[in-house]
Design an enzyme around this catalytic site. Structure first.
Site, PDB file in Angstrom:
ATOM      1  N   GLY A 186       0.805  -1.225   0.000  1.00  0.00           N
ATOM      2  CA  GLY A 186       0.000   0.000   0.000  1.00  0.00           C
ATOM      3  C   GLY A 186       0.829   1.262   0.000  1.00  0.00           C
ATOM      4  N   ASN A 210       1.509   3.559  -2.842  1.00  0.00           N
ATOM      5  CA  ASN A 210       1.446   4.531  -3.935  1.00  0.00           C
ATOM      6  C   ASN A 210       1.101   5.931  -3.443  1.00  0.00           C
ATOM      7  OD1 ASN A 210      -1.153   3.401  -3.388  1.00  0.00           O
ATOM      8  ND2 ASN A 210      -1.942   4.441  -5.201  1.00  0.00           N
ATOM      9  N   THR A 211       0.602   6.055  -2.195  1.00  0.00           N
ATOM     10  CA  THR A 211       0.333   7.366  -1.607  1.00  0.00           C
ATOM     11  C   THR A 211       0.662   7.325  -0.115  1.00  0.00           C
ATOM     12  OG1 THR A 211      -1.967   6.808  -1.072  1.00  0.00           O
ATOM     13  CG2 THR A 211      -1.578   7.868  -3.206  1.00  0.00           C
ATOM     14  N   GLY A 212       0.567   8.487   0.515  1.00  0.00           N
ATOM     15  CA  GLY A 212       0.602   8.596   1.962  1.00  0.00           C
ATOM     16  C   GLY A 212       1.862   8.076   2.630  1.00  0.00           C
ATOM     17  N   ILE A 213       1.668   7.438   3.783  1.00  0.00           N
ATOM     18  CA  ILE A 213       2.784   6.964   4.599  1.00  0.00           C
ATOM     19  C   ILE A 213       3.636   5.958   3.832  1.00  0.00           C
ATOM     20  CG2 ILE A 213       3.383   5.692   6.701  1.00  0.00           C
ATOM     21  CD1 ILE A 213       0.784   6.785   7.937  1.00  0.00           C
ATOM     22  N   GLY A 214       2.978   5.058   3.105  1.00  0.00           N
ATOM     23  CA  GLY A 214       3.721   4.058   2.344  1.00  0.00           C
ATOM     24  C   GLY A 214       4.641   4.686   1.317  1.00  0.00           C
ATOM     25  N   SER A 270      -2.629   1.050  14.975  1.00  0.00           N
ATOM     26  CA  SER A 270      -3.156   2.384  15.236  1.00  0.00           C
ATOM     27  C   SER A 270      -3.489   2.516  16.719  1.00  0.00           C
ATOM     28  CB  SER A 270      -4.411   2.646  14.404  1.00  0.00           C
ATOM     29  OG  SER A 270      -5.079   3.816  14.840  1.00  0.00           O
ATOM     30  N   TYR A 320     -13.036  -1.238  12.486  1.00  0.00           N
ATOM     31  CA  TYR A 320     -11.672  -0.724  12.290  1.00  0.00           C
ATOM     32  C   TYR A 320     -10.824  -0.951  13.541  1.00  0.00           C
ATOM     33  CZ  TYR A 320      -7.790   2.489  11.549  1.00  0.00           C
ATOM     34  OH  TYR A 320      -6.529   3.030  11.424  1.00  0.00           O
TER      35      TYR A 320
END
Length: 720
Positions: A442, A444-448, A571, A596
């Site tokens: 995961g 392609n964006t954000g933290i990753g 989290s 979640y």
């Protein structure tokens, strides 16, 4: 006779030399004076994004260069794309800043302006600084496609529309700045309500001067409308520079002929484009004017506009007329001041002892600085009773804005402190991991994405495991361009499909003989009920079961590559979760927040159980709380209209994706953590998990067995 002639020659030579030296002294004194105040400071926040209109040449080009040199992201909005792209390449080459981009913008066309705004807004980029710099000076009457005279259409109406289209985006990343470039010639004219578009009679100079006056009125009217929003608006007289005007006029008017002579005279009598750009750069980035709005700047100082800006009725009439002509009205902007008063109270409760005293001192210093600024403005305004009356309207507007900004200035220190504090621990080590093989899910964006970017910069050999192959490829190319590391690979992995996971692992084992670091980063959050391809509740399936299967299928290669590491992103929400043994898959009832939290608690229990089973193998496993991060993960968390309300405040109270990645990066590369396993980390430090993850180890063992059955792990491989 020879002696007499020699004496005469020496006398003439002496007189000529004295005259030459005198003229040179006068010339260089004049050039020093006309150059004005220079601005050489660096930007306080070099990660800001600025749009500069008319940036292909002249003053706009020098502004773009000055901002790029200071590290800002610069969007060059240009009419002539050929010239703009050449300038873009030139600036990148000179500054080494690759965050310079040229986009097409024709300010004479409302259609082009809306198209530019749509393209920029769709890019998702923030906007911190809007510099309305572009201008034209046409001696002959010309009309745009909207049937408006070109001087006022481009210099004023185009920028009016552009600002209104972009100001909503600016309100999301306050403090932000709008800068309108005007000229001292605004003093020479008045706005004629009966002939705003110069239809009855036309004079090129007068049309140009009216457009600059309209920009001053625009600044004042906008300042009143954006009070307490965190956006400031100021107008700038950059100085007299004729170089770009000469280029435009040489082909359409004999006034500037011959062109070479005109350029020669302008180089002697006028400012250089670079000197003119300094005041604009000062207004764009200098911290001393961050909270000032509605002021007129010249030579990097607060100046005075003409007496003709007094008429408040004209300013209001012009605003309404502009809305009518452009077909655009100012959107509703959030009033940040009321919200910020609550913030200062809450932060007051958080700070104790020396830290509180230190913050109070910072606020007092900021307050005193702004008091001095506003006092200077007042002194300039009362240089005489007559002058005071002439400039009453302008400074009344400024003082009203000043009072508002005085209130917010004492909050700015708290907010900046809050933003730094909220970013949490940072990992500053330059340790290399050249050649180590890494999988990040995961990313392609954000933290990753930020995790891969950092690890690629450290020399890692990375497999980007993403569901969206196309978006991942775009990110991969960006990372390669930034790091120069070509050992970054795009691999398709859908964690909601057990079949996709097994195919990914099979392909990886064919390609690689070792695996040093596995980062289980991918996740979904608080989404409406949905099922994976295998019939599992989506949050449990992606966040836990997908990674459970992936990790177990890769355990053999991880063991053979020891010492190796597994990082599982959990989290803080795990503290609200519990493992529902009677309805783990949420088939009987579903609450997106409970589901979640359960999936995040599952991540921690999985980490603890796996650490026990891997004891003595050389493989460590730890879990991470990245923090409250501004990424796409929370897109399902709240309704879209609530998201729009809170977006302006996420800048101060949410971590950036880069800060959110720091703990994962430390766990992946820090040599000090070689033998640390089964722990929970946040802000780059070891933390305690919630009681629900400590008190009942039976949950971890039960969850492991349930996960084995759900993923049919035992039928494909031998679990640990």
């Amino acid at each position: 006779m020879d002696t007499i002639y020699n004496l005469k020659f020496l006398t003439l030579l002496t007189r000529f030399s004295v005259c030459f030296l005198g003229c040179s002294l006068i010339y260089y004194t004049y050039r020093y004076w006309i150059r004005g105040e220079r601005y050489t400071k660096d930007a306080e926040s070099p990660d800001k994004v600025a749009i500069v209109t008319g940036a292909s040449k002249g003053i706009g080009k020098e502004v773009a260069y000055g901002l790029a040199k200071r590290g800002l992201h610069v969007i060059m909005a240009c009419y002539d794309m050929k010239s703009g792209l050449q300038t873009q390449d030139e600036i990148i080459k000179k500054t080494g800043n690759t965050n310079v981009k040229c986009m097409h913008l024709d300010l004479s066309s409302f259609k082009s302006i809306r198209s530019f705004a749509d393209e920029f807004l769709n890019s998702g980029s923030r906007l911190d600084i809007l510099i309305n710099n572009a201008n034209v000076f046409h001696m002959k009457r010309r009309l745009t496609e909207n049937h408006i005279e070109k001087n006022i259409a481009i210099n004023y109406f185009g920028h009016f529309l552009l600002t209104l289209l972009l100001i909503k985006r600016m309100s999301q990343t306050v403090p932000t700045r709008v800068i309108n470039v005007t000229n001292w010639v605004h003093r020479c004219v008045e706005i004629d309500p009966t002939d705003l578009l110069n239809q009855r009679q036309f004079c090129g100079f007068m049309a140009y001067a009216r457009s600059t006056l309209a920009n001053v009125f625009f600044t004042l009217a906008l300042t009143e409308r954006i009070e307490n929003t965190g956006i400031t608006c100021n107008c700038i007289h950059p100085g007299i520079s004729l170089t770009s005007v000469i280029d435009r006029q040489s082909s359409e008017s004999t006034w500037f002929q011959p062109k070479l002579l005109a350029k020669f005279l302008s180089n002697i009598l006028c400012k250089s484009d670079r000197a003119c750009a300094d005041t604009i750069i000062f207004a764009a980035i200098d911290i001393s004017v961050q909270n000032l709005s509605g002021i007129y700047l010249s030579d990097c100082q607060i100046g005075q506009p003409g007496a003709n800006v007094n008429n408040r009725n004209i300013a209001e009439w012009l605003w309404k007329k502009s809305e009518e002509i452009t077909g655009e009205t100012l959107c509703d902007l959030p009033n940040n001041f009321k919200f910020l008063k609550k913030i200062i109270k809450s932060f007051d409760e958080l700070m104790h002892g020396r830290e509180r005293d230190k913050t109070t001192a910072i606020l007092q210093k900021n307050l005193n600085t702004h008091v001095e600024s506003y006092t200077a403005v007042a002194v300039a305004a009362v240089t005489g009773e007559k002058e005071k009356q002439r400039t009453a309207h302008f400074y009344q507007v400024h003082q009203r804005s000043a009072r508002s900004n005085m209130n917010t200035s004492k909050l700015s220190g708290v907010l900046n402190f809050a933003r730094k504090w909220i970013q949490g621990g940072q990992f500053y080590s330059n340790v290399r991991i050249d050649g180590k093989v890494v999988i990040v899910t995961g990313c392609n964006t954000g933290i990753g994405r930020e995790t891969v970017l950092d690890l690629a910069g450290r020399g890692a050999h990375i497999h980007m495991a993403c569901r969206d192959y196309k978006r991942c490829e775009i990110t991969r190319q960006e990372i390669i361009a930034k790091t120069g590391n070509h050992n970054v690979f795009n691999r398709e992995l859908d964690l909601s499909s057990m079949d996709s996971i097994r195919k990914f692992v099979a392909k990886f084992l064919q390609e690689e003989k070792r695996l040093d670091i596995l980062i289980n980063n991918a996740g979904v959050m608080a989404m409406p009920k949905a099922l994976t391809k295998d019939g599992f509740e989506m949050q449990l399936g992606v966040n836990h079961l997908g990674h459970f299967l992936l990790t177990n299928l890769l355990l053999d290669i991880l063991k053979s590559s020891a010492p190796s590491r597994i990082i599982v992103l959990s989290s803080l929400a795990h503290k609200y979760g519990e493992i529902n043994r009677n309805d783990l898959n949420s088939e009987k009832s579903y609450n997106k927040y409970n589901a979640y939290s359960q999936s995040k608690l599952s991540n921690i229990l999985f980490t603890q159980e796996l650490a026990k089973r891997l004891k003595g193998t050389g493989v460590t496993v730890n879990c991470v709380h990245p923090g409250i991060v501004k990424t796409d993960l929370g897109r399902h968390l709240v309704h879209s209209y609530i998201k729009k309300l809170i977006d302006p405040f996420t800048y101060y109270f949410f971590k950036t994706a880069k800060s959110g990645a720091q703990t994962s990066i430390r766990l992946a590369v820090d040599p000090e953590l070689d033998k640390v396993t089964g722990q929970y980390f946040a802000d780059c430090r070891m933390q305690k998990v919630a009681a629900s993850a400590r008190k009942n180890n039976n949950d971890a063992e039960w969850l492991w067995q349930a996960s084995e059955k759900m993923t049919r792990l035992s039928s494909h491989t031998h679990p640990v």
